[in-house]
Design a protein around this motif. Structure first.
Motif, mmCIF file in Angstrom:
data_model
loop_
_atom_site.group_PDB
_atom_site.id
_atom_site.type_symbol
_atom_site.label_atom_id
_atom_site.label_comp_id
_atom_site.label_asym_id
_atom_site.label_seq_id
_atom_site.Cartn_x
_atom_site.Cartn_y
_atom_site.Cartn_z
ATOM 1 N N ARG A 413 -6.979 -0.029 -6.694
ATOM 2 C CA ARG A 413 -6.585 0.053 -5.280
ATOM 3 C C ARG A 413 -6.718 -1.308 -4.609
ATOM 4 N NH1 ARG A 413 -3.216 0.776 -1.674
ATOM 5 N NH2 ARG A 413 -4.043 0.892 0.432
ATOM 6 N N PHE A 414 -7.775 -2.057 -4.939
ATOM 7 C CA PHE A 414 -7.906 -3.382 -4.331
ATOM 8 C C PHE A 414 -6.796 -4.309 -4.821
ATOM 9 C CE2 PHE A 414 -9.501 -7.764 -4.145
ATOM 10 C CZ PHE A 414 -9.584 -7.870 -2.752
ATOM 11 N N ALA A 415 -6.433 -4.237 -6.092
ATOM 12 C CA ALA A 415 -5.308 -5.040 -6.586
ATOM 13 C C ALA A 415 -4.028 -4.675 -5.841
ATOM 14 C CB ALA A 415 -5.138 -4.835 -8.089
ATOM 15 N N ASP A 416 -3.866 -3.385 -5.531
ATOM 16 C CA ASP A 416 -2.685 -2.937 -4.784
ATOM 17 C C ASP A 416 -2.703 -3.473 -3.349
ATOM 18 O OD1 ASP A 416 -1.881 -1.547 -7.024
ATOM 19 O OD2 ASP A 416 -2.644 0.393 -6.328
ATOM 20 N N ILE A 417 -3.869 -3.508 -2.727
ATOM 21 C CA ILE A 417 -3.988 -4.067 -1.370
ATOM 22 C C ILE A 417 -3.567 -5.537 -1.386
ATOM 23 C CG2 ILE A 417 -5.641 -4.720 0.434
ATOM 24 C CD1 ILE A 417 -7.210 -2.168 -0.293
ATOM 25 N N CYS A 418 -4.026 -6.262 -2.395
ATOM 26 C CA CYS A 418 -3.627 -7.669 -2.524
ATOM 27 C C CYS A 418 -2.110 -7.790 -2.672
ATOM 28 C CB CYS A 418 -4.326 -8.302 -3.724
ATOM 29 S SG CYS A 418 -6.102 -8.553 -3.532
ATOM 30 N N ALA A 419 -1.531 -6.913 -3.504
ATOM 31 C CA ALA A 419 -0.078 -6.955 -3.721
ATOM 32 C C ALA A 419 0.682 -6.692 -2.419
ATOM 33 C CB ALA A 419 0.318 -5.944 -4.788
ATOM 34 N N ASN A 421 -0.216 -7.601 0.380
ATOM 35 C CA ASN A 421 -0.323 -8.833 1.159
ATOM 36 C C ASN A 421 0.311 -10.028 0.454
ATOM 37 O OD1 ASN A 421 -1.757 -7.903 3.509
ATOM 38 N ND2 ASN A 421 -3.541 -7.619 2.190
ATOM 39 N N GLY A 422 1.129 -9.732 -0.558
ATOM 40 C CA GLY A 422 1.876 -10.798 -1.226
ATOM 41 C C GLY A 422 1.056 -11.629 -2.188
ATOM 42 N N LEU A 423 0.040 -11.021 -2.796
ATOM 43 C CA LEU A 423 -0.843 -11.732 -3.715
ATOM 44 C C LEU A 423 -1.036 -10.907 -4.974
ATOM 45 C CD1 LEU A 423 -2.984 -13.983 -4.349
ATOM 46 C CD2 LEU A 423 -4.659 -12.499 -3.208
ATOM 47 N N MET A 424 -0.862 -11.542 -6.137
ATOM 48 C CA MET A 424 -1.106 -10.875 -7.415
ATOM 49 C C MET A 424 -2.375 -11.421 -8.035
ATOM 50 S SD MET A 424 2.712 -10.721 -9.134
ATOM 51 C CE MET A 424 2.094 -9.990 -10.650
ATOM 52 N N ILE A 425 -3.377 -10.546 -8.234
ATOM 53 C CA ILE A 425 -4.569 -10.903 -8.997
ATOM 54 C C ILE A 425 -4.795 -9.829 -10.049
ATOM 55 C CG2 ILE A 425 -5.627 -12.177 -7.094
ATOM 56 C CD1 ILE A 425 -7.536 -9.814 -6.728
ATOM 57 N N ALA A 426 -5.644 -10.113 -11.029
ATOM 58 C CA ALA A 426 -5.772 -9.213 -12.168
ATOM 59 C C ALA A 426 -7.112 -8.486 -12.159
ATOM 60 C CB ALA A 426 -5.637 -10.006 -13.464
ATOM 61 N N PRO A 427 -7.108 -7.148 -12.139
ATOM 62 C CA PRO A 427 -8.362 -6.392 -12.228
ATOM 63 C C PRO A 427 -8.993 -6.529 -13.601
ATOM 64 C CG PRO A 427 -6.469 -4.917 -12.322
ATOM 65 C CD PRO A 427 -5.925 -6.278 -12.030
ATOM 66 N N GLY A 428 -10.324 -6.555 -13.635
ATOM 67 C CA GLY A 428 -11.031 -6.796 -14.886
ATOM 68 C C GLY A 428 -10.818 -5.739 -15.938
ATOM 69 N N SER A 429 -10.473 -4.523 -15.544
ATOM 70 C CA SER A 429 -10.320 -3.454 -16.537
ATOM 71 C C SER A 429 -9.183 -3.742 -17.508
ATOM 72 C CB SER A 429 -10.089 -2.105 -15.847
ATOM 73 O OG SER A 429 -8.975 -2.150 -14.982
ATOM 74 N N ILE A 430 -8.190 -4.523 -17.108
ATOM 75 C CA ILE A 430 -7.110 -4.821 -18.060
ATOM 76 C C ILE A 430 -7.583 -5.776 -19.149
ATOM 77 C CG2 ILE A 430 -5.376 -4.456 -16.253
ATOM 78 C CD1 ILE A 430 -4.789 -7.455 -16.357
ATOM 79 N N TYR A 431 -8.730 -6.424 -18.933
ATOM 80 C CA TYR A 431 -9.324 -7.306 -19.949
ATOM 81 C C TYR A 431 -10.438 -6.602 -20.725
ATOM 82 C CZ TYR A 431 -6.837 -10.625 -17.059
ATOM 83 O OH TYR A 431 -5.852 -11.265 -16.351
ATOM 84 N N ALA A 432 -10.481 -5.294 -20.614
ATOM 85 C CA ALA A 432 -11.495 -4.485 -21.305
ATOM 86 C C ALA A 432 -12.905 -4.868 -20.896
ATOM 87 C CB ALA A 432 -11.328 -4.598 -22.834
ATOM 88 N N ALA A 433 -13.070 -5.224 -19.617
ATOM 89 C CA ALA A 433 -14.416 -5.465 -19.106
ATOM 90 C C ALA A 433 -15.213 -4.163 -19.203
ATOM 91 C CB ALA A 433 -14.360 -5.945 -17.664
ATOM 92 N N ALA A 463 -9.172 -5.945 4.712
ATOM 93 C CA ALA A 463 -8.514 -4.637 4.693
ATOM 94 C C ALA A 463 -9.269 -3.659 3.802
ATOM 95 C CB ALA A 463 -7.071 -4.783 4.205
ATOM 96 N N ALA A 464 -9.835 -4.170 2.706
ATOM 97 C CA ALA A 464 -10.541 -3.304 1.764
ATOM 98 C C ALA A 464 -11.821 -2.743 2.361
ATOM 99 C CB ALA A 464 -10.855 -4.077 0.485
ATOM 100 N N GLU A 465 -12.417 -3.463 3.286
ATOM 101 C CA GLU A 465 -13.647 -2.974 3.914
ATOM 102 C C GLU A 465 -13.406 -1.628 4.600
ATOM 103 O OE1 GLU A 465 -15.036 -5.994 6.526
ATOM 104 O OE2 GLU A 465 -15.503 -7.417 4.928
ATOM 105 N N THR A 466 -12.187 -1.462 5.119
ATOM 106 C CA THR A 466 -11.827 -0.184 5.748
ATOM 107 C C THR A 466 -11.227 0.780 4.745
ATOM 108 O OG1 THR A 466 -11.395 -1.290 7.854
ATOM 109 C CG2 THR A 466 -10.420 0.897 7.541
ATOM 110 N N ASP A 467 -10.292 0.273 3.961
ATOM 111 C CA ASP A 467 -9.553 1.110 3.024
ATOM 112 C C ASP A 467 -10.456 1.720 1.955
ATOM 113 O OD1 ASP A 467 -7.842 1.633 0.531
ATOM 114 O OD2 ASP A 467 -6.333 1.346 2.073
ATOM 115 N N LEU A 468 -11.419 0.932 1.457
ATOM 116 C CA LEU A 468 -12.264 1.409 0.359
ATOM 117 C C LEU A 468 -13.621 1.888 0.845
ATOM 118 C CD1 LEU A 468 -11.532 -1.326 -2.355
ATOM 119 C CD2 LEU A 468 -10.644 0.999 -2.248
ATOM 120 N N ARG A 469 -13.793 2.027 2.158
ATOM 121 C CA ARG A 469 -15.069 2.502 2.690
ATOM 122 C C ARG A 469 -15.345 3.923 2.156
ATOM 123 N NH1 ARG A 469 -15.298 1.932 8.794
ATOM 124 N NH2 ARG A 469 -15.582 -0.257 8.227
ATOM 125 N N ILE A 470 -16.572 4.085 1.695
ATOM 126 C CA ILE A 470 -16.912 5.349 1.015
ATOM 127 C C ILE A 470 -17.836 6.184 1.891
ATOM 128 C CG2 ILE A 470 -17.981 6.310 -1.058
ATOM 129 C CD1 ILE A 470 -17.352 3.210 -2.059
#
Length: 470
Positions: A413-419, A421-433, A463-470
């Protein structure tokens, strides 16, 4: 239920597109570049401020202009060498000689490398695919320490039908933090467990593949750990493959009090621990030469049978000799090469300072590094509430936790929030973290692009502070 749904999609693709089963599987689940093409086709620039900032791919664009100019100056078509089959698909004689000399001098090879030890491929993806095809039967495994470069999954599986078997460290004696992933004793225990588990699951292991410098952690393995890798492979009659594509992308980082320098596997005396024909080193032009699109790589090996096997399929992946000789010209011009690497290292250090200052100002942790093109950034705090963090640390973010699927969704979800906002970053799970909440961020783009990307990351964090607030 998931496997039934997957089979249904594959069967539908076979019927609709008249594909083989392996082609249908790749179409449905293994085509990384098709879905990515749209976002990559509109990169940010000062002239296109609405374009996407791509900090997801391991690409060094800091000396693109210099490399482009050098290529223009070197293009000189020699009909007998470049418009015929010339010496064939193993590689131009000029590039193989230049590469051998480069590895002898810059990688400090203990044994003299000649052109006969060099096999040229169109990039390291092709090299790993060819190696897998040559050493693995269908569904055989190759051990890769976690986290690892996600492209290994595709390089090993998509055509040659090998399998990446991740080497896990959670629960291994002596492992508690990222630095421990480079210790020889921890790796020895982790490798033994991984091999034992693979055998128990009926998987034949054929090789160990490492990236040195490490991708995504940006550190170099110490010689004693490389020796442990080689010894493990020798004892178990496995191939030892060392991907050293970031060898000349090491830069000074004052935050590391005693950084481990790059030492090539070629520089080590391995005669007592492994047969010479089981050790192979990979290198390429993409990263160190700021030329991902040049698509040139090499396999350095003493194994004549391996070179012959790869040669038998090399007609399908033959790099133009005119481009091979461009890279050869760069390797041959020692003064130009040294100037290029010094300037690149300086620019990398400057950009690294910009990126890490951004993280420090916001209290964001990251893994200090001094090699490679990316930073391993710790955003675990976004995924769980502070109260839980205080009580359990981040143990619940391990991929073995009962709620792993929840945390993987939050990470994505955080990677999607970045996208958004026009930014591509890579979540660690795709690197088998082995823990959710880490992200790999490339810092070797142009300075203006990096600064704009960090602005977009800041916006995404807020944005994530609100979007991912648990």
């Amino acid at each position: 239920m998931g496997s039934i749904r997957q089979k249904g999609r594959i069967d539908a693709a076979i019927s609709e597109h008249h594909l083989s089963r392996r082609a249908a599987e790749n179409f449905q689940y293994r085509d990384v570049w098709g879905p990515r093409e749209k976002s990559m086709a509109n990169p940010w620039s000062p002239e296109d401020p609405d374009g996407t900032i791509i900090l997801r791919l391991a690409e060094n664009s800091l000396l693109h202009d210099e490399m482009g100019q050098f290529i223009k100056e070197q293009i000189n078509v020699l009909p007998l060498s470049h418009l015929t089959y010339s010496t064939g698909p193993r590689g131009s004689r000029r590039l193989r000689c230049a590469a051998a000399a480069f590895l002898n001098e810059d990688f400090h090879s203990r044994q003299t490398i000649t052109q006969d030890n060099i096999f040229i491929t169109p990039g390291l993806a092709s090299a790993i695919d060819a190696l897998t095809w040559a050493i693995c039967n269908d569904s055989d495994g190759i051990l890769v320490p976690q986290p690892y470069y996600n492209g290994f999954d595709f390089d090993i599986l998509n055509r040659s039908n090998g399998r990446v078997i991740g080497v896990k460290y959670e629960g291994i004696e002596g492992f508690s933090e990222l630095d421990d992933l480079f210790r020889p004793d921890v790796n020895k225990r982790a490798l033994e467990v991984a091999l034992r588990e693979a055998k128990k699951n009926g998987i034949t292991i054929r090789a160990l593949l490492i990236s040195n410098p490490h991708n995504p952690l940006g550190r170099c393995y110490p010689p004693e750990t490389l020796l442990e890798f080689a010894s493990f492979c020798g004892k178990n009659q496995l191939h030892f493959i060392s991907d050293e594509i970031y060898a000349k992308s090491v830069f000074p980082n004052a935050a590391l009090s005693s950084p481990t320098p790059f030492v090539s596997t070629l520089a080590l005396d391995l005669r007592k621990v492994i047969e010479p024909n089981l050790t192979h080193v990979l290198y390429g032009a993409s990263k160190d030469f700021c030329a991902n699109g040049l698509r040139l790589g090499l396999v350095c090996t003493n194994n004549e049978g391996l070179i012959g096997a790869m040669s038998s399929i090399s007609m399908f992946s033959w790099s133009p000799h005119v481009l091979q000789d461009v890279w050869a010209a760069m390797l041959e011009d020692r003064q130009q090469l040294e100037r290029f690497m010094i300037k690149k290292g300086k620019l990398m250090a400057e950009n690294y300072h910009i990126a890490t200052s951004f993280f420090r100002e916001r209290g964001i942790s990251y893994n200090e590094m001094n090699a490679g093109l990316f930073i391993w950034v710790d955003l675990r705090h976004l995924l769980i509430p502070e109260s839980s963090r205080d009580q359990t640390g981040y143990r619940e973010l391990r991929v073995t936790s009962p709620d792993a699927s929840v945390y993987k969704q939050r990470e994505q979800r955080f990677a999607d929030i970045c996208a958004q906002n026009g930014l591509m970053i890579a979540p660690g799970s795709i690197y088998a973290a082995e823990e959710f909440g880490w992200f790999r961020l490339t810092f070797t783009v142009g300075k203006n692009a990096l600064e704009e990307g960090l602005k977009r990351l800041d916006k995404s964090l807020k944005a994530a502070e609100t979007d991912l607030r648990i």
